[in-house]
Design a protein around this motif. Structure first.
Motif, PDB file in Angstrom:
ATOM      1  N   ARG A  10      -6.927 -11.464   1.858  1.00 14.17           N
ATOM      2  CA  ARG A  10      -5.330 -11.805   2.201  1.00 14.17           C
ATOM      3  C   ARG A  10      -5.029 -13.075   2.565  1.00 14.17           C
ATOM      4  N   SER A  66      -2.133   0.941   0.115  1.00 13.56           N
ATOM      5  CA  SER A  66      -2.925   0.018  -0.267  1.00 13.56           C
ATOM      6  C   SER A  66      -4.076   0.115   0.777  1.00 13.56           C
ATOM      7  N   SER A  67      -4.961  -0.775   0.630  1.00 17.09           N
ATOM      8  CA  SER A  67      -6.133  -0.677   1.488  1.00 17.09           C
ATOM      9  C   SER A  67      -6.077  -1.501   2.646  1.00 17.09           C
ATOM     10  N   GLY A  68      -5.307  -2.851   2.381  1.00 21.52           N
ATOM     11  CA  GLY A  68      -5.081  -3.459   3.666  1.00 21.52           C
ATOM     12  C   GLY A  68      -3.712  -2.958   4.192  1.00 21.52           C
ATOM     13  N   HIS A 120      -9.541   0.517  -5.317  1.00 21.81           N
ATOM     14  CA  HIS A 120      -9.579  -0.814  -5.860  1.00 21.81           C
ATOM     15  C   HIS A 120     -10.999  -1.509  -6.057  1.00 21.81           C
ATOM     16  N   HIS A 146      -2.038 -11.320  -7.441  1.00 19.73           N
ATOM     17  CA  HIS A 146      -2.276 -10.202  -6.756  1.00 19.73           C
ATOM     18  C   HIS A 146      -2.346  -8.916  -7.678  1.00 19.73           C
ATOM     19  N   TYR A 165       0.274  -5.077   7.162  1.00 20.13           N
ATOM     20  CA  TYR A 165       1.918  -5.379   7.311  1.00 20.13           C
ATOM     21  C   TYR A 165       2.423  -4.219   7.889  1.00 20.13           C
TER      22      TYR A 165
HETATM   23  O1  LIG Z   1      -4.639  -4.043   0.201  1.00 20.01           O
HETATM   24  C1  LIG Z   1      -4.400  -3.660  -0.957  1.00 20.01           C
HETATM   25  O2  LIG Z   1      -4.635  -2.126  -1.322  1.00 20.01           O
HETATM   26  C2  LIG Z   1      -3.915  -4.422  -2.137  1.00 20.01           C
HETATM   27  O3  LIG Z   1      -3.551  -5.912  -1.671  1.00 20.01           O
HETATM   28  C3  LIG Z   1      -2.464  -4.013  -2.479  1.00 20.01           C
HETATM   29  O4  LIG Z   1      -1.740  -4.281  -1.434  1.00 20.01           O
HETATM   30  P1  LIG Z   1      -0.138  -4.270  -1.700  1.00 20.01           P
HETATM   31  O5  LIG Z   1       0.092  -2.864  -2.523  1.00 20.01           O
HETATM   32  O6  LIG Z   1       0.314  -4.165  -0.243  1.00 20.01           O
HETATM   33  O7  LIG Z   1       0.327  -5.321  -2.535  1.00 20.01           O
END
Ligand SMILES: O=C(O)[C@H](O)COP(=O)(O)O
Ligand SMILES: NC(=O)c1ccc[n+]([C@@H]2O[C@H](COP(=O)([O-])OP(=O)(O)OC[C@H]3O[C@@H](n4cnc5c(N)ncnc54)[C@H](O)[C@@H]3O)[C@@H](O)[C@H]2O)c1
Length: 317
Positions: free
Chosen positions: A229, A68-70, A93, A277, A73
Motif C-alpha cells: 500500500r 480485495s486482499s488489503g 493475487h 495498481h 479502507y
Molecule cells: O488489496 C488488494 O487486493 C488489491 O490492492 C486490490 O485492491 P483494490 O481492489 O481495493 O484496489
C-alpha cells in the motif's frame, strides 16, 4: 430470507444458483434506501452505500466479503463493534503479483531499461548496455510480508537463483524463504538485500514504515519495490534516494494518492517504474472472488461463521 448486496459483479452463471438456494440478490445500482436495513451480506464493499448500512438502525449486515486482499479502507473498528465479520480475497493475487515483481527485477538487471531508451533514440548501444547487465545468482531478495503473495514471490525468486529472506511479525517459517526475520530485527541483513519488496498489509505498524532511515540503511545501488500500500512508504524519501543515486531503481504499483495526480513528482523521478495498481489483476477476477465467497457461504448460512480468509479485525489483515 437472506439478502446479498452485490457491490461487485456476481458472475451470471452463479446468480441463478444463489436464487435457487432462496437467497435474494440486490445489485448495488438498484438498491433503494428502504432496503438498506434488510441486507445480510455484502459481496464487495462500496464506500457510499456501506457506511449508510452501518448507520441504519436495526440493520442486519453480518458479513462482508471484500473484493480485495488489503482491507485497510474498511471501517474496521466499527465493524468489530457491530459484530460484523469480514473475509478478504487473499490468495487470488499471489501469482500475478509475484510475476510482476520478477518483471521489475529483470527489467532493471537485464538491460531492458537502457535498451528501451536506446531504442527511442534509434541507437544500437551493444557494448555499453551489455556490460551493464547483471545476473541474479547469489543476489538477495528481502520480502516484507510472507503471506500468500510474499511467499509466491520467494518461490519465483529462488527459481531465479536468489537468496530469499522473509520478514513477518513473529518469525514464522515459510518454505520458500531461506531465512526469516521479524519487523524488529531485519536491520542486520537489510544492507545486503539487493532487492527489497513491500508486501505487507497497511496497518498502524506498517504505515510510513519505509522512511528516510530505512532507505539510508539499504545498500548502495540496490532496488526497492512497493506493491503493498502507498501509505507504507514515505514517497518523498524514496524520490530523494533515487534522485541522489543511493538506490539504483524502484517500482511502485501503489501510491498514497490513487489515481496518482498529474502533478505528482513521482511521474518523472529517475529510475522509478510506476504501474497503475495492476500487478494483482487477473482476467477472471470476479469468478475467483466468487469461489472464495462460495466456500464461506454454506458455513455462514449454517452457523454464522466463515470457512476461509477471515480477517482479524484487530490486526487489520
Ligand atoms: O488489496 C488488494 O487486493 C488489491 O490492492 C486490490 O485492491 P483494490 O481492489 O481495493 O484496489
Ligand atoms: N498491488 C495490489 O494490487 C495488491 C493486491 C493484493 C494485495 N495487496 C496488498 O498486499 C498485502 C498482502 O497481501 P497477502 O494476500 O499476501 O496477505 P496475507 O495476509 O497473506 O499476508 C500478510 C503478511 O504480512 C505480514 N505482516 C503483517 N503485518 C506485519 C508487520 N507489521 N511486520 C511484518 N510483517 C507483517 C503477515 O505476517 C503476513 O505474512 C495486502 O494486505 C494488500 O495491502 C496489493
Amino acid at each position: 430470507m437472506t439478502v446479498i448486496l452485490a457491490a461487485e459483479p456476481i458472475p451470471e452463471q452463479h446468480v441463478e444458483d444463489l436464487q435457487q438456494q432462496g437467497l435474494t440478490i440486490i445489485n448495488l445500482d438498484n438498491v433503494q434506501p428502504e432496503q438498506l436495513a434488510t441486507i445480510d451480506i455484502m459481496f464487495g464493499w462500496n464506500k457510499m452505500v456501506g457506511p449508510k448500512i452501518l448507520a441504519t438502525p436495526n440493520h442486519r449486515l453480518k458479513w462482508i466479503q471484500a473484493a480485495s486482499s488489503g482491507v485497510d479502507y474498511l471501517p474496521l473498528a466499527t465493524l468489530s463493534e457491530q459484530g460484523i465479520i469480514v473475509s478478504n480475497a487473499k490468495g487470488m493475487h499471489a501469482v500475478p503479483i509475484a510475476q510482476t515483481v520478477m518483471s521489475y527485477i529483470l527489467y532493471f538487471t537485464r538491460g531492458i531499461r537502457q535498451s528501451l531508451s536506446s531504442q527511442a533514440n534509434k541507437e544500437w548501444r551493444h557494448h555499453e548496455i551489455g556490460r551493464a547487465t547483471e545476473t541474479l545468482e547469489h543476489r538477495t531478495i528481502m520480502v516484507f510480508g510472507t503471506g500468500q503473495i510474499g511467499h509466491q514471490i520467494a518461490v519465483y525468486a529462488k527459481a531465479l537463483g536468489l537468496k530469499t529472506i522473509g520478514i513477518n511479525r513473529h518469525g514464522e517459517k515459510r518454505d520458500a524463504f531461506d531465512e526469516i526475520l521479524t519487523d524488529q530485527d531485519y536491520q542486520t541483513k537489510l544492507a545486503d538485500a539487493d532487492f527489497v519488496v513491500n508486501m505487507m498489509p497497511l496497518t498502524p505498524e506498517t504505515e510510513n514504515f519505509f522512511d528516510t532511515a530505512f532507505f539510508n540503511a539499504m545498500g548502495e545501488g540496490h532496488y526497492f519495490f512497493n506493491l503493498g500500500r502507498g501509505a507504507s512508504i514515505n514517497e518523498t524519501a524514496l524520490m530523494a534516494q533515487l534522485n541522489n543515486g543511493h538506490l539504483a531503481g524502484a517500482a511502485i504499483d501503489v501510491a498514497q494518492t490513487e489515481p496518482l495526480p498529474e502533478t505528482s513528482p513521482l511521474w518523472t523521478t529517475t529510475n522509478l517504474v510506476i504501474t497503475p495498481h495492476i500487478s494483482g489483476y487477473i482476467p477472471d477476477i470476479h469468478e475467483r472472488l466468487f469461489r472464495i465467497f462460495e466456500q464461506n457461504l454454506p458455513v455462514f448460512l449454517t452457523d454464522g461463521q466463515l470457512a476461509v480468509n477471515q480477517v482479524d479485525l484487530s490486526a487489520g489483515y
